[in-house]
Design an enzyme around this catalytic site. Structure first.
Site, PDB file in Angstrom:
ATOM      1  N   GLU A  11      21.372 -34.206  11.476  1.00 12.45           N
ATOM      2  CA  GLU A  11      22.803 -34.048  11.295  1.00 12.45           C
ATOM      3  C   GLU A  11      23.225 -32.770  12.014  1.00 12.45           C
ATOM      4  O   GLU A  11      22.740 -31.687  11.702  1.00 12.45           O
ATOM      5  CB  GLU A  11      23.169 -33.938   9.811  1.00 12.45           C
ATOM      6  CG  GLU A  11      24.683 -33.814   9.617  1.00 12.45           C
ATOM      7  CD  GLU A  11      25.075 -33.188   8.288  1.00 12.45           C
ATOM      8  OE1 GLU A  11      26.147 -33.554   7.770  1.00 12.45           O
ATOM      9  OE2 GLU A  11      24.327 -32.351   7.763  1.00 12.45           O
ATOM     10  N   ASP A  25      19.440 -32.412   7.178  1.00 11.57           N
ATOM     11  CA  ASP A  25      20.784 -31.969   6.857  1.00 11.57           C
ATOM     12  C   ASP A  25      21.123 -30.648   7.549  1.00 11.57           C
ATOM     13  O   ASP A  25      20.332 -29.699   7.522  1.00 11.57           O
ATOM     14  CB  ASP A  25      20.909 -31.797   5.342  1.00 11.57           C
ATOM     15  CG  ASP A  25      22.287 -31.340   4.913  1.00 11.57           C
ATOM     16  OD1 ASP A  25      23.218 -32.161   4.992  1.00 11.57           O
ATOM     17  OD2 ASP A  25      22.428 -30.171   4.515  1.00 11.57           O
TER      18      ASP A  25
END
Length: 544
Positions: free
Chosen positions: A276, A212
């Site tokens: 990401e 993330d």
């Protein structure tokens, strides 16, 4: 006279399991509730894995289920090695992994390394005492002489990226919520602790990680002010939008940490990592963290997730940034996820939503790279309008009504059209159920050969049977206002993929047309005529 044996199917090309894979994203809060509290949980996921496996996908990716105050719904981690009680226990997680593996599904989980929750023990120790062994595990800085924050950095969720802490007598950095303090990954001890965290989950059997916000993992230690961003066409709803984010993210040492993590993952065998990366410089950063086989395997592109429309030019620009070149990473694509409005609503007016959902699935599964399907995308779910009083998303609440409302894509999964709460729960769910979703429930579509669900299964099966779709080169051969056409080729196998991204009725003619055999199509039309939001796949005829 001797008879020659009938030739069997051609041998498949060898590949890593993740290269060309189809990965199904599960948002745990909204997938399935097993205990009647209105919130999805790990046992609920386990009970519904048969549905996921029936799609034919290769893996699941689960958004965070870790111990958390849930101020950002799990992306504020208070214990990297714990399961939050609302989702279950570590035993529940182990049971989920075992069931997934029994069904042939790999398991990928989120890892959030840029920040923690302010409820994490590391942060409590860091803020309590400047001499503590973890005093420097977060980004602390003195106030300016006038008491103002150390620099001009702004938070994604609104306001300065600095919060004063009286116990330390300093400001701490947070790129998101003030309850998500920034870790200091420049410190080797912090990197070591995060790598130990990765070991913990790898030892429990996970098959990979989605990393993330990895480009937020390191900052400029000199705390240099960010320069202003030039005016753009889009309205600015947050102070964050007024800056070029050159110094609070995207530090050149991030790939070095990624390489350290990759060394660990390689010791575990065929594990998969996808990054990401979002922002104005995301293309360069994605390539930096996936380069040369010594970093992450893939990067999760945002070319389509926030796009307001789907055009041939947009698709071409995205795919041509990832040619098949030595040392270049492997792309991943998604059209919807838990942060972005569902494509059925975003890219089409109501009367075209079903056709658009089908075309989008066909296009997604024809792209070169890994494919992420967000829960409910296989049903053609639309975006749900959430009123202010029902909002849960902290960003939407803080910036109402100008910013993106993520809750409309996080509503409960509709399982049974005839059951209370559509089979998601026996209690009122944490977010409202979509008013159109009963008609799109799994029970409505199951067994219907014409349904979106059946189409998804058929298209996934076609992709998995085709080395050209899994691994082949992608070459765009036409891009017009409405029509996109590209070829996928590998070792003599050749497919032609044609899409009408508009609401007209174009006729597309290959040259020569009799060299091709249409093997799949969506939308209206026949032959090479494509109705609104129609598409097809054709296979080059072999000459005996």
């Amino acid at each position: 006279m001797t008879h020659q044996p009938t030739p069997g199917p051609p041998a498949r090309l060898a590949r890593e399991w993740w290269r060309g894979a189809i990965i199904y994203q599960i948002y745990p809060r909204s997938f399935a509730d097993s205990n009647g509290d209105g919130i999805g949980d790990l046992p609920g996921i386990t009970a519904r894995l048969d549905h996921v496996a029936s799609l034919g996908v290769d893996a699941i990716w689960m958004s965070p289920f870790f111990t958390s105050p849930m101020k950002d719904f799990g992306y504020d981690v208070a214990d990297y090695r714990g399961v939050d009680p609302i989702f279950g226990t570590l035993d529940d997680f182990d049971a989920l992994v075992a069931r997934a593996h029994a069904l042939g599904l790999k398991v990928i989980i989120d890892q959030v390394y840029a920040h923690t929750s302010d409820a994490h023990d590391w942060f409590r120790q860091s803020r309590a005492d400047r001499t503590d062994e973890r005093a420097d595990w977060y980004v602390w800085a003195d106030a300016k002489a006038d008491g103002s924050p150390p620099n001009n950095w702004q938070s994604v969720f609104g306001g300065p990226a600095w919060t004063w802490d009286a116990r330390r007598g300093q400001y701490y950095l947070h790129n998101f919520l003030s309850s998500q303090p920034q870790l200091n990954l420049h410190l080797p001890a912090v990197q070591d602790a995060l790598i130990d965290t990765a070991c913990f989950w790898l030892d429990r059997g996970v098959d990979g990680f989605r990393m993330d916000a990895i480009n937020f993992a390191m900052h400029d230690p000199a705390l240099t002010d960010n320069p202003p961003a030039p005016p753009g066409k889009a309205p600015r709803s947050r102070p964050f939008d007024f800056q070029r984010h050159l110094h609070n993210q995207s530090h050149p040492d991030i790939p070095r940490f990624v390489a350290r993590l990759r060394e660990l993952l390689d010791r575990y065998g065929d594990r998969f990592t996808v990054a990401e990366v979002v922002g104005a410089d995301s293309d360069r950063e994605m390539k930096a963290v996936t380069a040369d086989g010594r970093h992450f395997d893939s990067a999760y592109g945002f070319d389509f997730l926030y796009a307001r429309n789907l055009t041939p030019a947009r698709v071409r620009a995205a795919v041509e940034r990832w040619p098949d070149l030595p040392g270049l990473g492997w792309p991943s694509w998604a059209f919807s996820n838990h942060d972005a409005p569902r494509v059925a609503s975003r890219w089409a007016v109501p009367e075209h939503r079903d056709a658009l959902a089908r075309l989008a699935m066909l296009l997604l599964l024809c792209l070169r790279g890994d494919v992420f399907i967000y829960q409910g995308e296989e049903l053609g779910l639309d975006q749900v309008e959430i009123g202010f009083n029902d909002l849960q998303d902290p960003e939407a609440i803080a910036n109402w009504p100008l910013t993106l409302n993520r809750d409309g894509a996080r509503t409960p999964m509709p399982w049974d059209h005839g059951a209370p709460m559509l089979g998601f729960s026996t209690a009122k769910p944490w977010l409202p159920i979509g008013p159109n979703h009963a008609a799109l429930a799994v029970s409505r579509q199951e067994g219907d050969a014409a349904s979106m669900l059946s189409l998804t299964r058929r298209l996934i099966a076609l992709r998995k049977q085709s080395d050209a779709l899994l691994l082949g080169e992608l070459r765009v051969i036409e891009e017009s206002e409405a029509v996109l056409a590209f070829e996928r080729t590998i070792d003599g196998a050749q497919l032609l993929c044609v899409f009408n991204l508009g609401d007209g009725d174009p006729v597309w003619q290959p040259a020569p047309p009799d060299a091709w055999r249409i093997i799949e199509r969506v939308g209206t039309g026949s032959g090479w005529a494509l109705g609104p939001f129609g598409g097809l796949i054709a296979e080059r005829n072999t000459i005996a």
